[in-house]
Design an enzyme around this catalytic site. Sequence first.
Site, PDB file in Angstrom:
ATOM      1  N   CYS A   1       0.857  -1.194   0.000  1.00 29.18           N
ATOM      2  CA  CYS A   1       0.000   0.000   0.000  1.00 29.18           C
ATOM      3  C   CYS A   1       0.895   1.246   0.000  1.00 29.18           C
ATOM      4  O   CYS A   1       2.045   1.200   0.431  1.00 29.18           O
ATOM      5  CB  CYS A   1      -0.868  -0.047   1.258  1.00 29.18           C
ATOM      6  SG  CYS A   1      -1.863   1.416   1.561  1.00 29.18           S
TER       7      CYS A   1
ATOM      8  N   SER B   1       0.782   3.617   1.963  1.00 27.46           N
ATOM      9  CA  SER B   1       1.176   3.957   3.339  1.00 27.46           C
ATOM     10  C   SER B   1       2.456   3.214   3.749  1.00 27.46           C
ATOM     11  O   SER B   1       3.211   3.717   4.576  1.00 27.46           O
ATOM     12  CB  SER B   1       0.070   3.608   4.331  1.00 27.46           C
ATOM     13  OG  SER B   1      -1.132   4.193   3.923  1.00 27.46           O
TER      14      SER B   1
ATOM     15  N   HIS C   1       5.098   5.355   2.349  1.00 27.83           N
ATOM     16  CA  HIS C   1       5.144   6.545   3.203  1.00 27.83           C
ATOM     17  C   HIS C   1       5.974   6.263   4.459  1.00 27.83           C
ATOM     18  O   HIS C   1       6.794   7.080   4.886  1.00 27.83           O
ATOM     19  CB  HIS C   1       3.697   6.899   3.563  1.00 27.83           C
ATOM     20  CG  HIS C   1       3.514   8.231   4.195  1.00 27.83           C
ATOM     21  ND1 HIS C   1       3.639   8.425   5.545  1.00 27.83           N
ATOM     22  CD2 HIS C   1       3.205   9.433   3.669  1.00 27.83           C
ATOM     23  CE1 HIS C   1       3.411   9.701   5.823  1.00 27.83           C
ATOM     24  NE2 HIS C   1       3.143  10.331   4.709  1.00 27.83           N
TER      25      HIS C   1
ATOM     26  N   HIS D   1       0.086  -4.119   5.813  1.00 32.60           N
ATOM     27  CA  HIS D   1      -1.135  -3.962   6.625  1.00 32.60           C
ATOM     28  C   HIS D   1      -2.383  -4.197   5.773  1.00 32.60           C
ATOM     29  O   HIS D   1      -3.438  -3.665   6.065  1.00 32.60           O
ATOM     30  CB  HIS D   1      -1.161  -2.549   7.223  1.00 32.60           C
ATOM     31  CG  HIS D   1      -1.182  -1.479   6.181  1.00 32.60           C
ATOM     32  ND1 HIS D   1      -0.062  -1.071   5.508  1.00 32.60           N
ATOM     33  CD2 HIS D   1      -2.202  -0.772   5.660  1.00 32.60           C
ATOM     34  CE1 HIS D   1      -0.389  -0.156   4.620  1.00 32.60           C
ATOM     35  NE2 HIS D   1      -1.695   0.044   4.678  1.00 32.60           N
TER      36      HIS D   1
ATOM     37  N   CYS E   1      -7.313  -2.899   3.269  1.00 36.45           N
ATOM     38  CA  CYS E   1      -6.942  -1.484   3.326  1.00 36.45           C
ATOM     39  C   CYS E   1      -7.545  -0.691   2.174  1.00 36.45           C
ATOM     40  O   CYS E   1      -8.483   0.061   2.363  1.00 36.45           O
ATOM     41  CB  CYS E   1      -5.430  -1.269   3.410  1.00 36.45           C
ATOM     42  SG  CYS E   1      -5.040   0.479   3.704  1.00 36.45           S
TER      43      CYS E   1
HETATM   44 ZN   LIG Z   1      -2.951   0.957   3.387  1.00 43.46          ZN
END
Ligand SMILES: [Zn+2]
Length: 357
Positions: free
Chosen positions: A40, A42, A45, A61, A162
Amino acid sequence: MKTQAAIIEEKDGRLRLEEVELADPGPEDVRVRVEACGICRSDLHAIDGGESVRFPAVLGHEAAGVVEALGRDVDGLAEGDRVILSWTPACGACPPCRRGEVQLCRGLRMSTGGDGPLTWQGRGLDRFMALGAFCERVNVPAGMAIPIPGAMPATLACLIGCAVMTGFGAATKTAAVRWGESVVVIGCGGVGLSAIQGARIAGAARIFAIDPIPERRAAALELGATDALDAPEAVGRIIEMTDGGADAAIECVGVSQTMLDAFNAIRPGGRAVVVGLAAFADRLSIPPIMLLTEKSLTGSIYGSANPAEDFPKLVALYEQGKLDLDALLSKTRPLAEVNEGIAEMREGKLTRVVLTL
Ligand SMILES: [Zn+2]
Ligand SMILES: [Zn+2]
């Protein structure tokens, strides 16, 4: 027990497969054998910013798997159950959970700070979003393992954990899109394409997708967008085409400018919803006089989801052929190729690379 995880030791670092030690599940926890985990934005990130994890860490996740062992106080789950992992603990006891806003559960953590069941060379490993699912096995509170019916492949089920819940829920729950409305979706990665599908299924009459990457605009049109626009002049054109702005806009990028674009693209009284994860130091500036038009600007986390209720509903929509998950899955790779998968996700052309374990 010993298990294998992809570990990252520093900001901007590469991930490396290592043998790690996983403790037995606590009384209220379950151990899940992870079958698939999406990469993902994130996770990227967390690698780039280092803001949301403490190194050494295990990222990942967006996972699905099979329950392998149960803590002694767990009921409602059994060994062999297929589950999608949720990253909100939905504890049921804190004030937001009692209000029914489990997406705001006070137990939600991006970083566990290295506490928990996973260790490596005697050091605690941080597990991103309290999951750390770039790992063959994870221990999670039973409430974070949502059982799903049916036989959908784990490589698709994981996406619900997610991107799909976040985007679909932002459209259907946070923005509460109604039939006949016009909706703008800015950023057409996994989350944005799921927001487009949420808007379509909710009955939006017109869905504008904005993205600078042609492949993503093409995917948006395939999944229900009625118009796909390149970034620079998009907002002005949408205001023209809708005679004053769209009913709702959903920002799935995480940059102040696109958040402002979402706010500018809605009509007086319209709803702008920010889903994208911004850098922690970013600031957003809006002329307050604009608020006289009764526009609203709100955040959305996890699509305002209650995963225990909403994951099975998304599985049902998939099984009925209404929610297209196959189009979101660009490629699968084994866990050992996690760095290659991350590089592909950074290029931005692929919607989702999913790791198989
Ligand atoms: Zn995510
Ligand atoms: Zn709670």
